[in-house]
Write a protein that holds these residues in place. Structure first.
Motif, PDB file in Angstrom:
ATOM      1  N   LEU A 155       1.027   5.191   9.303  1.00 38.04           N
ATOM      2  CA  LEU A 155       2.377   5.074   8.751  1.00 38.04           C
ATOM      3  C   LEU A 155       2.817   6.365   8.073  1.00 38.04           C
ATOM      4  CD1 LEU A 155       2.309   1.502   7.175  1.00 38.04           C
ATOM      5  CD2 LEU A 155       3.562   2.237   9.205  1.00 38.04           C
ATOM      6  N   LEU A 156       1.903   7.020   7.408  1.00 38.34           N
ATOM      7  CA  LEU A 156       2.252   8.219   6.651  1.00 38.34           C
ATOM      8  C   LEU A 156       2.521   9.418   7.543  1.00 38.34           C
ATOM      9  CD1 LEU A 156      -0.184   7.815   3.652  1.00 38.34           C
ATOM     10  CD2 LEU A 156       2.264   7.307   3.745  1.00 38.34           C
TER      11      LEU A 156
ATOM     12  N   MET B 169       0.816  -1.179   0.000  1.00 38.29           N
ATOM     13  CA  MET B 169       0.000   0.000   0.000  1.00 38.29           C
ATOM     14  C   MET B 169       0.869   1.256   0.000  1.00 38.29           C
ATOM     15  SD  MET B 169      -2.944  -1.368  -0.288  1.00 38.29           S
ATOM     16  CE  MET B 169      -2.026  -2.567  -1.217  1.00 38.29           C
ATOM     17  N   LEU B 170       2.052   1.149   0.627  1.00 42.69           N
ATOM     18  CA  LEU B 170       2.967   2.292   0.616  1.00 42.69           C
ATOM     19  C   LEU B 170       3.454   2.598  -0.792  1.00 42.69           C
ATOM     20  CD1 LEU B 170       5.005   1.517   3.845  1.00 42.69           C
ATOM     21  CD2 LEU B 170       3.415   3.417   3.497  1.00 42.69           C
ATOM     22  N   ILE B 171       3.757   1.566  -1.553  1.00 46.98           N
ATOM     23  CA  ILE B 171       4.191   1.792  -2.932  1.00 46.98           C
ATOM     24  C   ILE B 171       3.038   2.384  -3.742  1.00 46.98           C
ATOM     25  CG2 ILE B 171       4.958   0.705  -5.073  1.00 46.98           C
ATOM     26  CD1 ILE B 171       6.510  -1.305  -3.402  1.00 46.98           C
ATOM     27  N   HIS B 172       1.855   1.880  -3.544  1.00 45.05           N
ATOM     28  CA  HIS B 172       0.691   2.421  -4.261  1.00 45.05           C
ATOM     29  C   HIS B 172       0.530   3.911  -3.947  1.00 45.05           C
ATOM     30  CE1 HIS B 172      -3.174   2.395  -6.281  1.00 45.05           C
ATOM     31  NE2 HIS B 172      -3.734   2.918  -5.203  1.00 45.05           N
ATOM     32  N   HIS B 173       0.705   4.270  -2.691  1.00 45.19           N
ATOM     33  CA  HIS B 173       0.536   5.655  -2.272  1.00 45.19           C
ATOM     34  C   HIS B 173       1.648   6.566  -2.813  1.00 45.19           C
ATOM     35  CE1 HIS B 173      -0.799   8.961   0.250  1.00 45.19           C
ATOM     36  NE2 HIS B 173       0.479   9.171   0.508  1.00 45.19           N
TER      37      HIS B 173
ATOM     38  N   ASP C 141      13.383   4.053   2.474  1.00 44.38           N
ATOM     39  CA  ASP C 141      12.082   4.649   2.783  1.00 44.38           C
ATOM     40  C   ASP C 141      11.233   3.676   3.598  1.00 44.38           C
ATOM     41  OD1 ASP C 141      12.704   6.978   1.296  1.00 44.38           O
ATOM     42  OD2 ASP C 141      11.928   6.064  -0.536  1.00 44.38           O
ATOM     43  N   PHE C 142      11.254   2.415   3.203  1.00 47.25           N
ATOM     44  CA  PHE C 142      10.506   1.396   3.949  1.00 47.25           C
ATOM     45  C   PHE C 142      11.045   1.247   5.369  1.00 47.25           C
ATOM     46  CE2 PHE C 142       9.515  -0.101  -0.368  1.00 47.25           C
ATOM     47  CZ  PHE C 142       8.143  -0.266  -0.254  1.00 47.25           C
ATOM     48  N   THR C 143      12.360   1.277   5.532  1.00 49.65           N
ATOM     49  CA  THR C 143      12.926   1.123   6.876  1.00 49.65           C
ATOM     50  C   THR C 143      12.485   2.282   7.760  1.00 49.65           C
ATOM     51  OG1 THR C 143      15.028   2.198   6.287  1.00 49.65           O
ATOM     52  CG2 THR C 143      14.929  -0.204   6.092  1.00 49.65           C
ATOM     53  N   THR C 144      12.400   3.476   7.197  1.00 45.12           N
ATOM     54  CA  THR C 144      11.934   4.642   7.955  1.00 45.12           C
ATOM     55  C   THR C 144      10.471   4.498   8.343  1.00 45.12           C
ATOM     56  OG1 THR C 144      13.511   6.086   6.828  1.00 45.12           O
ATOM     57  CG2 THR C 144      11.603   7.150   7.855  1.00 45.12           C
ATOM     58  N   LEU C 145       9.636   4.152   7.381  1.00 46.20           N
ATOM     59  CA  LEU C 145       8.195   4.090   7.624  1.00 46.20           C
ATOM     60  C   LEU C 145       7.772   2.899   8.471  1.00 46.20           C
ATOM     61  CD1 LEU C 145       7.038   5.142   4.061  1.00 46.20           C
ATOM     62  CD2 LEU C 145       6.727   6.464   6.168  1.00 46.20           C
ATOM     63  N   LEU C 146       8.398   1.753   8.234  1.00 47.44           N
ATOM     64  CA  LEU C 146       7.959   0.530   8.907  1.00 47.44           C
ATOM     65  C   LEU C 146       8.777   0.180  10.145  1.00 47.44           C
ATOM     66  CD1 LEU C 146       7.350  -1.663   5.736  1.00 47.44           C
ATOM     67  CD2 LEU C 146       5.657  -0.433   7.106  1.00 47.44           C
ATOM     68  N   GLU C 147       9.906   0.867  10.311  1.00 50.04           N
ATOM     69  CA  GLU C 147      10.805   0.599  11.438  1.00 50.04           C
ATOM     70  C   GLU C 147      11.207  -0.876  11.483  1.00 50.04           C
ATOM     71  OE1 GLU C 147       8.745   2.206  14.843  1.00 50.04           O
ATOM     72  OE2 GLU C 147       9.127   4.264  14.197  1.00 50.04           O
ATOM     73  N   LEU C 148      11.577  -1.389  10.315  1.00 45.60           N
ATOM     74  CA  LEU C 148      12.060  -2.758  10.182  1.00 45.60           C
ATOM     75  C   LEU C 148      13.458  -2.720   9.582  1.00 45.60           C
ATOM     76  CD1 LEU C 148       8.845  -4.435   8.729  1.00 45.60           C
ATOM     77  CD2 LEU C 148       9.750  -4.696  11.040  1.00 45.60           C
ATOM     78  N   SER C 149      14.171  -3.828   9.694  1.00 41.53           N
ATOM     79  CA  SER C 149      15.543  -3.871   9.190  1.00 41.53           C
ATOM     80  C   SER C 149      15.585  -3.924   7.666  1.00 41.53           C
ATOM     81  CB  SER C 149      16.278  -5.081   9.771  1.00 41.53           C
ATOM     82  OG  SER C 149      15.758  -6.273   9.220  1.00 41.53           O
ATOM     83  N   GLN C 150      16.661  -3.401   7.118  1.00 40.84           N
ATOM     84  CA  GLN C 150      16.850  -3.394   5.669  1.00 40.84           C
ATOM     85  C   GLN C 150      16.856  -4.801   5.088  1.00 40.84           C
ATOM     86  OE1 GLN C 150      20.085  -4.272   4.105  1.00 40.84           O
ATOM     87  NE2 GLN C 150      19.025  -4.151   2.149  1.00 40.84           N
ATOM     88  N   PRO C 151      17.560  -5.781   5.707  1.00 40.82           N
ATOM     89  CA  PRO C 151      17.542  -7.129   5.132  1.00 40.82           C
ATOM     90  C   PRO C 151      16.134  -7.738   5.070  1.00 40.82           C
ATOM     91  CG  PRO C 151      19.352  -6.925   6.682  1.00 40.82           C
ATOM     92  CD  PRO C 151      18.504  -5.689   6.828  1.00 40.82           C
ATOM     93  N   LYS C 152      15.331  -7.515   6.095  1.00 39.79           N
ATOM     94  CA  LYS C 152      13.968  -8.059   6.111  1.00 39.79           C
ATOM     95  C   LYS C 152      13.138  -7.443   4.985  1.00 39.79           C
ATOM     96  CE  LYS C 152      11.545  -9.274   9.726  1.00 39.79           C
ATOM     97  NZ  LYS C 152      10.792  -9.326  10.969  1.00 39.79           N
ATOM     98  N   ILE C 153      13.215  -6.144   4.838  1.00 40.15           N
ATOM     99  CA  ILE C 153      12.462  -5.462   3.788  1.00 40.15           C
ATOM    100  C   ILE C 153      12.944  -5.903   2.416  1.00 40.15           C
ATOM    101  CG2 ILE C 153      12.041  -3.199   2.752  1.00 40.15           C
ATOM    102  CD1 ILE C 153      12.025  -2.126   5.685  1.00 40.15           C
ATOM    103  N   SER C 154      14.253  -5.994   2.240  1.00 40.28           N
ATOM    104  CA  SER C 154      14.816  -6.407   0.952  1.00 40.28           C
ATOM    105  C   SER C 154      14.364  -7.811   0.570  1.00 40.28           C
ATOM    106  CB  SER C 154      16.339  -6.335   0.986  1.00 40.28           C
ATOM    107  OG  SER C 154      16.755  -4.991   1.070  1.00 40.28           O
ATOM    108  N   ARG C 155      14.297  -8.718   1.536  1.00 34.79           N
ATOM    109  CA  ARG C 155      13.828 -10.088   1.253  1.00 34.79           C
ATOM    110  C   ARG C 155      12.384 -10.080   0.761  1.00 34.79           C
ATOM    111  NH1 ARG C 155      16.360 -11.375   6.029  1.00 34.79           N
ATOM    112  NH2 ARG C 155      14.382 -11.476   7.121  1.00 34.79           N
ATOM    113  N   HIS C 156      11.545  -9.310   1.423  1.00 33.22           N
ATOM    114  CA  HIS C 156      10.138  -9.252   1.031  1.00 33.22           C
ATOM    115  C   HIS C 156       9.976  -8.603  -0.348  1.00 33.22           C
ATOM    116  CE1 HIS C 156       8.184 -10.807   4.648  1.00 33.22           C
ATOM    117  NE2 HIS C 156       9.190 -10.255   5.299  1.00 33.22           N
ATOM    118  N   LEU C 157      10.730  -7.541  -0.596  1.00 36.91           N
ATOM    119  CA  LEU C 157      10.656  -6.895  -1.906  1.00 36.91           C
ATOM    120  C   LEU C 157      11.163  -7.824  -3.008  1.00 36.91           C
ATOM    121  CD1 LEU C 157      11.772  -3.302  -0.922  1.00 36.91           C
ATOM    122  CD2 LEU C 157       9.526  -3.976  -1.804  1.00 36.91           C
ATOM    123  N   ALA C 158      12.182  -8.616  -2.706  1.00 32.44           N
ATOM    124  CA  ALA C 158      12.696  -9.575  -3.693  1.00 32.44           C
ATOM    125  C   ALA C 158      11.621 -10.593  -4.053  1.00 32.44           C
ATOM    126  CB  ALA C 158      13.948 -10.271  -3.156  1.00 32.44           C
TER     127      ALA C 158
END
Length: 89
Positions: free
Chosen positions: A77-78, A1-5, A13-30
């Motif tokens: 989140l926004l 939904m963040l990408i849609h917005h 940007d995801f790490t800032t908004l979601l307060e999650l680690s870069q590796p976790k976000i990168s895995r999900h985006l992959a």
């Protein structure tokens, strides 16, 4: 939904908004990229993600309807606005 917005976001940007680690976000985006849901583009050393503009109509409708239904959660989140101090600027 963040990408849609936002239309396009970097991992930082995801790490800032979601307060999650870069590796976790990168895995999900992959995984989203592997399944054709998002596409990526490189600008310098940063990778930006956007929704795949070739998604089938039914998939775009699901994303749009989910986006509309999640406005309360998305607003929370926004409130953590992305600033020019983002790591990829």
């Amino acid at each position: 939904m963040l990408i849609h917005h936002h239309k396009t976001l970097c991992v930082c940007d995801f790490t800032t908004l979601l307060e999650l680690s870069q590796p976790k976000i990168s895995r999900h985006l992959a995984q989203l990229r592997e399944h054709g849901i998002v596409s990526d583009s490189r600008k310098g050393r940063w990778v930006y993600y956007s929704l795949n503009n070739q998604l089938p109509d039914w998939c775009q409708r699901v994303i749009n309807e989910t986006y509309q239904a999640s406005q309360t959660e998305l607003a929370e989140l926004l409130n953590k606005s992305l600033t020019s101090e983002s790591c990829c600027e």
